[in-house]
Design a protein around this motif. Structure first.
Motif, short mmCIF file in Angstrom:
data_model
loop_
_atom_site.label_atom_id
_atom_site.label_comp_id
_atom_site.label_asym_id
_atom_site.label_seq_id
_atom_site.Cartn_x
_atom_site.Cartn_y
_atom_site.Cartn_z
N ALA A 195 0.84 -1.21 0.00
CA ALA A 195 0.00 0.00 0.00
C ALA A 195 0.87 1.25 0.00
CB ALA A 195 -0.92 -0.01 1.21
N LYS A 196 1.99 1.19 0.66
CA LYS A 196 2.87 2.36 0.71
C LYS A 196 3.61 2.52 -0.61
CE LYS A 196 3.67 2.33 5.63
NZ LYS A 196 4.61 2.08 6.68
N GLN A 197 3.93 1.40 -1.29
CA GLN A 197 4.73 1.47 -2.51
C GLN A 197 3.87 1.48 -3.78
OE1 GLN A 197 7.39 -1.79 -2.40
NE2 GLN A 197 8.70 -0.88 -0.83
N MET A 198 2.65 1.13 -3.80
CA MET A 198 1.87 0.94 -5.00
C MET A 198 1.10 2.21 -5.34
SD MET A 198 -0.82 -1.97 -5.91
CE MET A 198 0.26 -3.29 -5.90
N THR A 199 1.04 2.38 -6.68
CA THR A 199 0.30 3.51 -7.20
C THR A 199 -1.04 3.01 -7.67
OG1 THR A 199 1.16 3.22 -9.42
CG2 THR A 199 2.38 4.71 -7.97
N ALA A 200 -1.93 3.91 -8.07
CA ALA A 200 -3.26 3.53 -8.51
C ALA A 200 -3.18 2.77 -9.82
CB ALA A 200 -4.14 4.77 -8.70
N ALA A 201 -2.26 3.09 -10.71
CA ALA A 201 -2.13 2.38 -11.98
C ALA A 201 -1.65 0.97 -11.74
CB ALA A 201 -1.16 3.14 -12.89
N ASP A 202 -0.70 0.79 -10.81
CA ASP A 202 -0.21 -0.57 -10.49
C ASP A 202 -1.34 -1.42 -9.90
OD1 ASP A 202 2.38 -0.01 -11.34
OD2 ASP A 202 3.07 0.57 -9.32
N ALA A 203 -2.18 -0.82 -9.09
CA ALA A 203 -3.28 -1.55 -8.47
C ALA A 203 -4.27 -1.98 -9.53
CB ALA A 203 -3.96 -0.67 -7.43
N ASN A 204 -4.57 -1.12 -10.54
CA ASN A 204 -5.51 -1.49 -11.58
C ASN A 204 -4.93 -2.60 -12.44
OD1 ASN A 204 -7.53 0.28 -10.87
ND2 ASN A 204 -6.73 1.97 -12.11
N ASN A 205 -3.64 -2.57 -12.73
CA ASN A 205 -3.00 -3.64 -13.50
C ASN A 205 -3.08 -4.98 -12.76
OD1 ASN A 205 -2.24 -2.14 -15.73
ND2 ASN A 205 -0.22 -1.61 -14.92
N ILE A 250 -8.14 -10.94 -12.58
CA ILE A 250 -9.39 -11.31 -13.22
C ILE A 250 -9.10 -12.25 -14.39
CG2 ILE A 250 -11.32 -10.40 -14.60
CD1 ILE A 250 -11.30 -7.94 -12.77
N ALA A 251 -8.02 -12.00 -15.11
CA ALA A 251 -7.66 -12.83 -16.24
C ALA A 251 -7.28 -14.22 -15.76
CB ALA A 251 -6.50 -12.17 -17.03
#
Length: 188
Positions: free
Chosen positions: A164-174, A180-181
């Protein structure tokens, strides 16, 4: 004075006895010994005339036969009693032998039962020890699981905090799209 009277009475009685009265010829009716002899012979004659000796002998024979029959009966009763005694002694010996056999069998059964009880106790102890060991193993496995689960929970929380401290919103969506895949691929 009394001595004198007793002495006088004693000597006068000796003089008046029948033995002193028989004086004179023997075959005379005045001689008492001859009279007594005649009375005795007459008495014995009367006894023989009325067959008293044979009657007495018959009575004695009957009495002897009665005694003999009583003795025979007593002998037979004694033999019967001895036979019964021997029979009872045999029965007592048989009963004693049977009692000894029963006691021996009871001792053998008691020993067998004691051995069986020892074996059953050993098996029971083995089962209890095995059950206790299983409980210990189960408790140990549960403790290990609890420790692992807690360590996993702690690791996940720590990883979540780090991510949570290191991840960005784009990384979370990826990551969400990748997950899901993977799920779609595994479900189809």
């Amino acid at each position: 004075m009394i001595k004198g009277l007793v002495l006088a009475a004693g000597t006068s009685s000796l003089m008046a006895s029948p033995a002193l009265a028989a004086t004179g010829p023997f075959f005379s009716l005045k001689n008492t010994d001859f009279i007594v002899l005649l009375a005795f012979i007459l008495f014995v004659g009367v006894l023989f005339y009325f067959k008293v000796p044979t009657l007495l002998a018959g009575m004695l024979d009957k009495r002897a036969e009665g005694i003999k029959s009583e003795l025979d009966e007593a002998r037979s009763l004694r033999e019967e009693a001895q036979t019964l005694l021997a029979s009872y002694e045999r029965k007592q010996k048989d009963v004693q032998d049977q009692a000894d056999r029963i006691v021996a069998a009871a001792k053998q059964e008691a020993e067998t039962a004691a051995e069986q009880a020892r074996a059953d106790l050993a098996k029971s102890l083995e089962r209890r020890i095995a059950a206790a060991e299983e409980q210990i193993d189960s408790a140990q496995a549960a403790a290990i699981r609890d420790v692992r689960d807690q360590s996993i929970t702690i690791a996940i929380a720590a990883a979540r905090d780090v991510i949570a401290k290191q991840m960005t919103a784009a990384d979370a969506n990826n990551l969400i799209d990748e997950s899901i895949a993977v799920v779609e691929a595994k479900l189809h």
